[in-house]
Design a protein around this motif. Structure first.
Motif, mmCIF file in Angstrom:
data_model
loop_
_atom_site.group_PDB
_atom_site.id
_atom_site.type_symbol
_atom_site.label_atom_id
_atom_site.label_comp_id
_atom_site.label_asym_id
_atom_site.label_seq_id
_atom_site.Cartn_x
_atom_site.Cartn_y
_atom_site.Cartn_z
ATOM 1 N N VAL A 21 12.230 -6.182 34.827
ATOM 2 C CA VAL A 21 12.945 -6.397 36.091
ATOM 3 C C VAL A 21 12.969 -5.113 36.915
ATOM 4 N N GLY A 22 12.250 -4.091 36.476
ATOM 5 C CA GLY A 22 11.985 -2.924 37.316
ATOM 6 C C GLY A 22 12.833 -1.696 37.023
ATOM 7 N N GLU A 23 12.313 -0.566 37.501
ATOM 8 C CA GLU A 23 12.935 0.730 37.237
ATOM 9 C C GLU A 23 14.160 0.978 38.115
ATOM 10 N N THR A 24 14.122 0.470 39.361
ATOM 11 C CA THR A 24 15.227 0.754 40.299
ATOM 12 C C THR A 24 16.547 0.219 39.754
ATOM 13 N N LEU A 25 16.473 -0.984 39.174
ATOM 14 C CA LEU A 25 17.676 -1.603 38.611
ATOM 15 C C LEU A 25 18.180 -0.800 37.411
ATOM 16 N N THR A 26 17.245 -0.398 36.548
ATOM 17 C CA THR A 26 17.619 0.400 35.380
ATOM 18 C C THR A 26 18.294 1.704 35.810
ATOM 19 N N ALA A 27 17.755 2.317 36.868
ATOM 20 C CA ALA A 27 18.333 3.577 37.359
ATOM 21 C C ALA A 27 19.762 3.348 37.853
ATOM 22 N N GLU A 28 20.011 2.195 38.487
ATOM 23 C CA GLU A 28 21.368 1.907 38.979
ATOM 24 C C GLU A 28 22.342 1.709 37.805
ATOM 25 N N ILE A 29 21.873 1.056 36.741
ATOM 26 C CA ILE A 29 22.730 0.890 35.555
ATOM 27 C C ILE A 29 23.090 2.269 34.986
ATOM 28 N N THR A 30 22.088 3.134 34.881
ATOM 29 C CA THR A 30 22.326 4.496 34.375
ATOM 30 C C THR A 30 23.320 5.234 35.267
ATOM 31 N N ARG A 31 23.134 5.081 36.591
ATOM 32 C CA ARG A 31 24.030 5.782 37.527
ATOM 33 C C ARG A 31 25.477 5.311 37.356
ATOM 34 N N LEU A 32 25.661 4.008 37.191
ATOM 35 C CA LEU A 32 27.024 3.480 37.038
ATOM 36 C C LEU A 32 27.694 4.045 35.790
ATOM 37 N N PHE A 33 26.941 4.111 34.687
ATOM 38 C CA PHE A 33 27.526 4.661 33.456
ATOM 39 C C PHE A 33 27.803 6.161 33.612
ATOM 40 N N GLU A 34 26.866 6.865 34.258
ATOM 41 C CA GLU A 34 27.039 8.324 34.408
ATOM 42 C C GLU A 34 28.215 8.675 35.314
ATOM 43 N N THR A 35 28.574 7.743 36.212
ATOM 44 C CA THR A 35 29.727 8.002 37.090
ATOM 45 C C THR A 35 30.994 7.337 36.538
ATOM 46 N N ASN A 36 30.931 6.959 35.262
ATOM 47 C CA ASN A 36 32.093 6.393 34.546
ATOM 48 C C ASN A 36 32.568 5.052 35.084
ATOM 49 N N ASP A 37 31.699 4.345 35.804
ATOM 50 C CA ASP A 37 32.066 2.996 36.245
ATOM 51 C C ASP A 37 31.587 2.017 35.162
ATOM 52 N N PHE A 38 32.252 2.075 34.025
ATOM 53 C CA PHE A 38 31.788 1.303 32.863
ATOM 54 C C PHE A 38 31.844 -0.207 33.070
ATOM 55 N N PRO A 39 32.899 -0.752 33.696
ATOM 56 C CA PRO A 39 32.910 -2.215 33.880
ATOM 57 C C PRO A 39 31.705 -2.700 34.692
ATOM 58 N N ALA A 40 31.416 -2.013 35.819
ATOM 59 C CA ALA A 40 30.288 -2.424 36.648
ATOM 60 C C ALA A 40 28.961 -2.183 35.924
ATOM 61 N N GLY A 41 28.877 -1.048 35.214
ATOM 62 C CA GLY A 41 27.651 -0.736 34.482
ATOM 63 C C GLY A 41 27.366 -1.748 33.386
ATOM 64 N N ALA A 42 28.414 -2.093 32.627
ATOM 65 C CA ALA A 42 28.227 -3.045 31.517
ATOM 66 C C ALA A 42 27.864 -4.424 32.048
ATOM 67 N N MET A 43 28.502 -4.823 33.178
ATOM 68 C CA MET A 43 28.181 -6.141 33.731
ATOM 69 C C MET A 43 26.743 -6.170 34.258
ATOM 70 N N LEU A 44 26.327 -5.114 34.973
ATOM 71 C CA LEU A 44 24.960 -5.098 35.498
ATOM 72 C C LEU A 44 23.949 -5.030 34.355
ATOM 73 N N ASP A 45 24.287 -4.310 33.294
ATOM 74 C CA ASP A 45 23.422 -4.236 32.118
ATOM 75 C C ASP A 45 23.219 -5.640 31.518
ATOM 76 N N SER A 46 24.305 -6.404 31.386
ATOM 77 C CA SER A 46 24.193 -7.759 30.832
ATOM 78 C C SER A 46 23.386 -8.669 31.758
ATOM 79 N N VAL A 47 23.646 -8.558 33.068
ATOM 80 C CA VAL A 47 22.885 -9.372 34.033
ATOM 81 C C VAL A 47 21.391 -9.061 33.907
#
Ligand code: SF4
Length: 238
Positions: free
Chosen positions: A97-123
């Motif tokens: 599903v591409g690198e851009t999406l993966t980078a956004e998941i990484t960014r969310l976790f790195e900025t401590n937005d764990f709920p959004a990161g975990a949800m986007l990771d599952s999606v």
């Protein structure tokens, strides 16, 4: 037969049930408003950033033997080892599903937005599964068009790292398929980048070749037992 398949993002949007169950919500539970808002926000991000693309390449039983065997580390009773020699057709595949999406998941976790990161990771994980189903359908349609699967009645995907097929088989799989053509590369530890990618083999053949149990040593750590639903679907199909 070899093909790069562009997949419409809209075809790969997972529903809330499958995403929330992947996060551990029991099927009978009702998600609260906050959880649903997180899911909807993750889907909006997914639609904006995902770039699903896939490829497949048909392979003969003889040529697949070395891909399956890899460096000889498979479990002795790996079901695929008994299934593929009796198949009608085999195709290696890779999907991302591409690198851009993966980078956004990484960014969310790195900025401590764990709920959004975990949800986007599952999606993204569920979307990658849906993208794999899209390329499987494409391969089966192409097989039918070519008239080469007259005897086939079922299809099952298998991936290195699961069900006794050792992860090291990613190396011969990548040598045979070349998923770098769609932007997927393999690390020395056999992990794919982008992370939300799936590779493996589609096995097409008579229903009876796909019967196997879930009592192998390697099943002890299996969280999903996903083979049970897939085999039940094969048994109940016309
Ligand atoms: S239980 Fe899990 S590991 Fe065992 S065969 Fe089924 S999917 Fe594979």
């Amino acid at each position: 037969m070899r093909k790069i398949v562009t997949i419409r993002t809209e075809e790969t949007v997972p529903g809330p049930e499958v995403v929330l169950q992947a996060q551990g919500l029991p099927p009978s539970a009702t998600p609260n408003d906050q959880t649903l808002a997180l899911y909807r926000a993750a889907i909006s991000t997914y639609l904006l950033l995902s770039q699903p693309v896939a490829m497949y390449s048909q392979i003969s039983i003889d040529d697949f033997r070395s891909v399956f065997n890899g460096d000889g580390a498979n479990a002795k009773d790996a079901p695929l080892g008994h299934i593929y020699p009796r198949s009608d057709a085999l195709a290696l595949f890779a999907v991302t599903v591409g690198e851009t999406l993966t980078a956004e998941i990484t960014r969310l976790f790195e900025t401590n937005d764990f709920p959004a990161g975990a949800m986007l990771d599952s999606v993204a994980s569920q979307a990658a599964e849906m993208a794999a189903a899209c390329v499987e359908r494409e391969y089966l349609n192409d097989l039918k068009d070519s008239g080469t699967n007259a005897d086939a009645t079922a299809t099952l995907p298998f991936s290195p790292g699961y069900c006794g097929w050792n992860l090291s088989s990613q190396i011969p799989l990548f040598h045979a398929l070349h998923p770098e053509e769609i932007g997927i590369i393999l690390s020395e530890s056999c992990l794919m980048s982008p992370l939300k990618s799936i590779s493996g083999v589609f096995v097409v053949g008579p229903k009876e070749i796909f019967q196997f149990d879930d009592k192998f040593d390697f099943c002890e750590d299996c969280q999903t037992r996903s083979c049970r639903a897939r085999l039940a679907a094969i048994r109940s199909s016309a």
